[in-house]
Motif scaffolding. Structure first.
Motif, short mmCIF file in Angstrom:
data_model
loop_
_atom_site.label_atom_id
_atom_site.label_comp_id
_atom_site.label_asym_id
_atom_site.label_seq_id
_atom_site.Cartn_x
_atom_site.Cartn_y
_atom_site.Cartn_z
N THR A 75 7.82 -8.62 2.93
CA THR A 75 6.35 -8.54 2.97
C THR A 75 5.85 -7.13 2.64
OG1 THR A 75 6.42 -8.08 5.36
CG2 THR A 75 6.16 -10.39 4.69
N SER A 76 6.70 -6.30 2.05
CA SER A 76 6.30 -4.93 1.71
C SER A 76 5.84 -4.89 0.25
CB SER A 76 7.46 -3.96 1.92
OG SER A 76 7.13 -2.68 1.40
N LEU A 77 4.62 -4.42 0.04
CA LEU A 77 4.09 -4.35 -1.31
C LEU A 77 4.80 -3.28 -2.14
CD1 LEU A 77 0.30 -4.72 -0.49
CD2 LEU A 77 1.81 -6.45 -1.44
N THR A 78 5.41 -2.32 -1.47
CA THR A 78 6.10 -1.25 -2.20
C THR A 78 7.60 -1.45 -2.23
OG1 THR A 78 6.06 0.05 -0.15
CG2 THR A 78 4.33 0.49 -1.78
N ASN A 79 8.19 -1.86 -1.11
CA ASN A 79 9.65 -1.98 -1.04
C ASN A 79 10.16 -3.37 -1.38
OD1 ASN A 79 9.90 0.70 -0.24
ND2 ASN A 79 9.56 0.17 1.90
N GLY A 80 9.27 -4.36 -1.46
CA GLY A 80 9.69 -5.69 -1.88
C GLY A 80 9.07 -6.81 -1.07
N ALA A 81 8.63 -7.84 -1.78
CA ALA A 81 8.04 -9.02 -1.14
C ALA A 81 8.40 -10.25 -1.95
CB ALA A 81 6.52 -8.87 -1.05
N ASP A 82 8.38 -11.41 -1.29
CA ASP A 82 8.52 -12.65 -2.04
C ASP A 82 7.11 -13.15 -2.39
OD1 ASP A 82 7.54 -13.76 0.32
OD2 ASP A 82 9.47 -14.56 0.95
N CYS A 83 7.04 -14.34 -3.01
CA CYS A 83 5.75 -14.78 -3.55
C CYS A 83 4.68 -14.92 -2.48
CB CYS A 83 5.92 -16.09 -4.32
SG CYS A 83 6.41 -17.52 -3.30
N SER A 84 5.01 -15.54 -1.36
CA SER A 84 4.02 -15.74 -0.31
C SER A 84 3.77 -14.46 0.48
CB SER A 84 4.47 -16.87 0.63
OG SER A 84 5.75 -16.61 1.15
N MET A 101 0.85 -1.19 0.00
CA MET A 101 0.00 0.00 0.00
C MET A 101 0.88 1.23 0.00
SD MET A 101 -2.88 -1.18 2.74
CE MET A 101 -1.64 -1.56 3.96
N LYS A 102 0.59 2.16 -0.87
CA LYS A 102 1.38 3.38 -0.95
C LYS A 102 0.80 4.40 0.00
CE LYS A 102 2.73 2.69 -5.75
NZ LYS A 102 2.72 3.23 -7.10
N ARG A 103 1.57 4.79 0.98
CA ARG A 103 1.11 5.83 1.90
C ARG A 103 1.70 7.14 1.43
NH1 ARG A 103 1.29 1.04 4.48
NH2 ARG A 103 -0.04 0.71 6.31
N THR A 104 0.87 8.16 1.32
CA THR A 104 1.31 9.39 0.69
C THR A 104 0.92 10.58 1.53
OG1 THR A 104 -0.75 9.63 -0.52
CG2 THR A 104 0.98 8.34 -1.57
N LYS A 105 1.54 11.72 1.24
CA LYS A 105 1.16 12.96 1.90
C LYS A 105 1.10 14.07 0.87
CE LYS A 105 5.66 14.90 3.10
NZ LYS A 105 6.44 15.52 4.15
N THR A 106 0.41 15.15 1.21
CA THR A 106 0.31 16.27 0.30
C THR A 106 1.65 16.97 0.20
OG1 THR A 106 -0.45 17.62 2.13
CG2 THR A 106 -2.13 16.63 0.73
N ALA A 107 1.95 17.50 -0.95
CA ALA A 107 3.25 18.13 -1.18
C ALA A 107 3.34 19.48 -0.50
CB ALA A 107 3.48 18.29 -2.68
N LYS A 108 4.47 19.76 0.12
CA LYS A 108 4.67 21.06 0.75
C LYS A 108 4.81 22.13 -0.31
CE LYS A 108 6.91 19.10 4.83
NZ LYS A 108 8.13 19.04 5.64
N GLY A 109 4.26 23.30 -0.02
CA GLY A 109 4.39 24.41 -0.94
C GLY A 109 3.41 24.37 -2.10
N VAL A 110 2.51 23.43 -2.10
CA VAL A 110 1.54 23.38 -3.19
C VAL A 110 0.21 23.92 -2.70
CG1 VAL A 110 0.36 21.89 -4.83
CG2 VAL A 110 2.71 21.42 -4.20
N LYS A 111 -0.38 23.23 -1.72
CA LYS A 111 -1.62 23.70 -1.13
C LYS A 111 -1.65 23.31 0.33
CE LYS A 111 -4.85 23.84 -5.02
NZ LYS A 111 -6.13 23.35 -5.51
#
Length: 530
Positions: free
Chosen positions: A318-327, A1-11
Motif C-alpha cells: 500500500t506504499s505509493l513510493t515503495n510499492g503497491a498492488d492495484c487496489s 506520497m514522497k516525504r522529503t527533507k532539506t539537504a544537510k550542508g546546503v542551507k
C-alpha cells in the motif's frame, strides 16, 4: 506520497518560491572601447583589427557570464518567498518541474523549492522512520490512535496568506483531505437593519473588495476557515468567499435546527460572478461537497496519482513510493483525498455508485472481472487511458482500458446518481430521474439458487453479490454493466448477465425461488436514469 527533507550542508532553511521563476531583468552592461593608444606603434593594421576583435569577444563572454550570474542571483533573491521550512522539515512533492524545481506542499504553504535542496527516496525514508517512531510513542503516551507524523515533523511557516500566494493554485493537487466537516451557519435577522437585508460575500476580508455573492436572513452557508476571526470563509451553494461573522448564527442551536430540518430545505447564496473569476475560490482547497469546486478535484487526483508512475508493484503493498498492488494503489490515492476505500478490488467494486464503463470520468475506478470474479482495478484518466499498478514486471504505469474484461466503473468523487433500494415493487424513482425510453423489454425473475443460476453462492457472473431491489441481469451489449434503469417506477442496476439473456430481455433478481416462479414473465417499458 514522497516525504522529503532539506539537504544537510546546503542551507539552514529552504525557501518556497512563487511562480515566475524564469523571469528576470537583464542588466545593462557597459563596455569601454579598446584603448588604441596602448597598441605598439608600427604594428600592422591587420594585427590591430584582430586584437580589437579578440578584446571585444572577451568582453562579450564576460558580459554573458555577468548576465547569467545576475539571473541566478535574482532567481535566488528577487522572487518573493511565500514560506520557510527548517532543516529536516516535511514536504510533499506534488509535481516535478523540468528545470530542477519541485512544486511542494508543507502544512498550509504551497510553492517551489530546488530539487537539490531536499532528500527523497532512501535518504528521506530514514528520517521518516524516526518521525514515525516518535509519533507512535507520543500517541501511546497520550492514549491516542497513531494518525501519522504531521505534528511531529516540522512543516513550513507561511509568509503570505494563501489568497495572496500566486503559487497556491498552480496545481489543484493536495495531500490533505478535501472534504470538510460541515459547520453550518444561518444568516442572522440582524442583517435586515444593518445591511438592508443583504449580506455580501466578499472576495477579500474587507467590505471594499468585490462582492462575489449575496445572502439574506435565514439562508444557509458552511464555515470552512477562519471561524475565530471577524471575517469567516464560507461556502454557500456555488459561492465561496468571506462574510462578517457578526451576521451569522453558528451556535449549537443553529446546528441542531439545520440537522432537524435538513440542509435541502434552506436557500443558499446567489452568485454575482462565475467561480473561475472569483479570486477567493481556492482560499482553501476543502469543500463540503465531494469532487468540488468545479470538478478540479478530479484533475488534481490524476495529477497527484501521476507522480507515482514508475514506482514498483508489490503484491499486498500500500506504499505509493515503495510499492503497491492495484487496489492498494487506488486506496492510497483516495485516502489522500479523504476517502476510506476497502482494501481489495472485489470489495472496492461495491463502494460508491456503479456506472457504465463508457460513462467514467477522470478519477473514477474501473473494474475488470473474469469467470465471475473481480480481479483488477484501475483509475480512469480520461480518453481511454488509465493509471494503475499493473504487475511486478512494469509496476505503476499509464495504461489503456481493457474493454474485454471491464465490467463497470464506480463513481465516488461526484455522485449524481440516486442509489435506490427497497423491494422490487417499491416506487422510488422521481419524475426528474426519467431519462431516455430504452424500449419495451421482456421481464423475467430469478434467484441465486442452482435452478436459476447453476450455482448457489449468491455471486453474479460479474462477481458482485446479488441484491433484491437492485440487481438485474442484462445483455451488456444492449445495457452496459453499471447502468441504472427504471422498471415499473423502481430503480435497478445492471450487474449480472446470463446465457439466455439476449437483446430486449431483463432478468430481475428476487430473494426466493418461489417468488421468482410466482411473478412469472411480464413486459415493461425500461427507462434510463438521468
Amino acid at each position: 506520497m514522497k516525504r522529503t527533507k532539506t539537504a544537510k550542508g546546503v542551507k539552514k532553511s529552504a525557501q518556497i518560491k512563487l511562480t515566475g521563476l524564469n523571469i528576470f531583468s537583464s542588466a545593462k552592461l557597459k563596455t569601454e572601447a579598446p584603448n588604441q593608444t596602448n597598441l605598439k606603434a608600427g604594428k600592422r593594421a591587420e594585427t590591430a583589427r584582430q586584437a580589437e576583435k579578440d578584446l571585444q569577444k572577451q568582453k562579450e563572454e564576460q558580459a554573458a557570464k555577468v548576465t547569467a550570474d545576475l539571473a541566478a542571483q535574482q532567481m535566488e533573491e528577487k522572487v518573493r518567498s511565500v514560506g520557510t521550512i527548517s532543516q529536516d522539515g516535511l514536504l510533499y512533492i506534488l509535481k516535478e518541474e523540468d528545470n530542477g524545481w519541485l512544486y511542494v506542499e508543507s502544512g498550509n504553504v504551497r510553492g517551489f523549492v530546488k530539487a537539490s535542496e531536499i532528500y527523497t527516496e532512501d535518504a528521506a525514508q530514514e528520517l521518516l522512520d524516526v518521525y514515525q517512531t516518535q509519533a507512535r510513542l507520543k500517541a501511546s503516551k497520550e492514549n491516542k490512535d497513531y494518525t501519522g507524523i504531521e505534528g511531529t515533523a516540522k512543516t513550513a511557516q507561511a509568509l503570505v496568506e494563501a489568497k495572496d500566494n500566486q503559487a497556491y493554485t498552480y496545481l489543484r493537487a493536495t495531500v490533505n483531505q478535501t472534504v470538510a466537516d460541515k459547520e453550518p451557519a444561518l444568516v442572522s435577522e440582524q442583517v435586515d437593519t444593518d445591511k438592508k437585508g443583504i449580506l455580501d460575500i466578499q472576495e477579500e476580508k474587507n467590505a471594499d473588495s468585490r462582492v462575489v455573492g449575496t445572502m439574506t436572513a435565514g439562508e444557509l452557508c458552511y464555515i470552512l476557515a477562519d471561524e475565530d476571526s471577524d471575517w469567516v470563509y464560507v461556502e454557500s451553494g456555488d459561492v465561496r468567499g468571506f462574510a462578517e461573522k457578526k451576521y451569522l448564527k453558528s451556535d449549537a442551536e443553529t446546528k441542531a435546527q439545520v440537522t432537524e430540518r435538513g440542509a435541502d430545505s434552506y436557500s443558499v447564496a446567489d452568485k454575482n460572478m462565475d467561480p473561475e473569476d472569483n479570486k477567493a475560490l481556492y482560499y482553501t482547497l476543502t469543500s463540503t461537497k465531494e469532487g468540488t469546486p468545479s470538478g478540479e478535484i478530479r484533475q488534481s487526483m490524476i495529477e497527484y496519482a501521476s507522480q507515482f508512475v514508475g514506482n514498483p508493484y508489490v503484491w499486498g503493498g500500500t506504499s505509493l513510493t515503495n510499492g503497491a498492488d492495484c487496489s492498494g494503489f487506488v486506496q492510497q490515492i483516495y485516502k489522500a483525498y479523504g476517502y476510506d476505500l476497502p482494501r481489495v478490488a472485489e470489495d472496492q467494486s461495491q463502494y460508491g455508485t456503479k456506472i457504465p464503463v463508457e460513462d467514467a470520468q477522470p478519477g473514477d475506478l474501473i473494474f475488470y472481472a473474469k469467470n465471475g470474479y473481480v480481479y483488477h482495478v484501475v483509475m480512469y484518466a480520461g480518453d481511454g487511458k488509465t493509471i494503475e499498478a499493473a504487475n511486478e514486471d512494469v509496476g505503476i504505469i499509464y495504461g489503456t482500458v481493457y474493454n474485454k474484461d471491464a465490467v463497470w466503473a464506480t463513481r465516488i468523487l461526484d455522485d449524481h446518481y440516486t442509489v435506490a433500494g427497497g423491494g422490487i415493487g417499491t416506487v422510488n424513482a422521481t419524475e426528474e430521474m426519467y431519462g431516455a425510453d430504452l424500449g419495451n423489454f421482456t421481464i423475467t425473475y430469478y434467484c441465486a439458487c442452482e435452478i436459476c443460476c447453476n450455482k448457489a453462492d449468491g455471486i453474479t457472473a460479474t462477481g458482485t453479490p446479488v441484491i433484491e431491489g437492485q440487481t438485474i441481469a442484462v445483455d451488456p451489449s444492449v445495457i452496459p454493466y453499471g447502468t441504472k434503469v427504471i422498471i415499473g417506477g423502481h430503480v435497478f442496476t445492471a450487474e449480472d448477465c446470463g446465457g439466455a439473456i439476449k437483446k430486449n430481455h431483463i432478468d430481475v433478481y428476487v430473494n426466493s425461488h418461489e417468488e421468482a416462479l410466482a411473478l412469472g414473465v411480464t413486459n415493461a417499458e425500461v427507462y434510463l436514469v438521468k
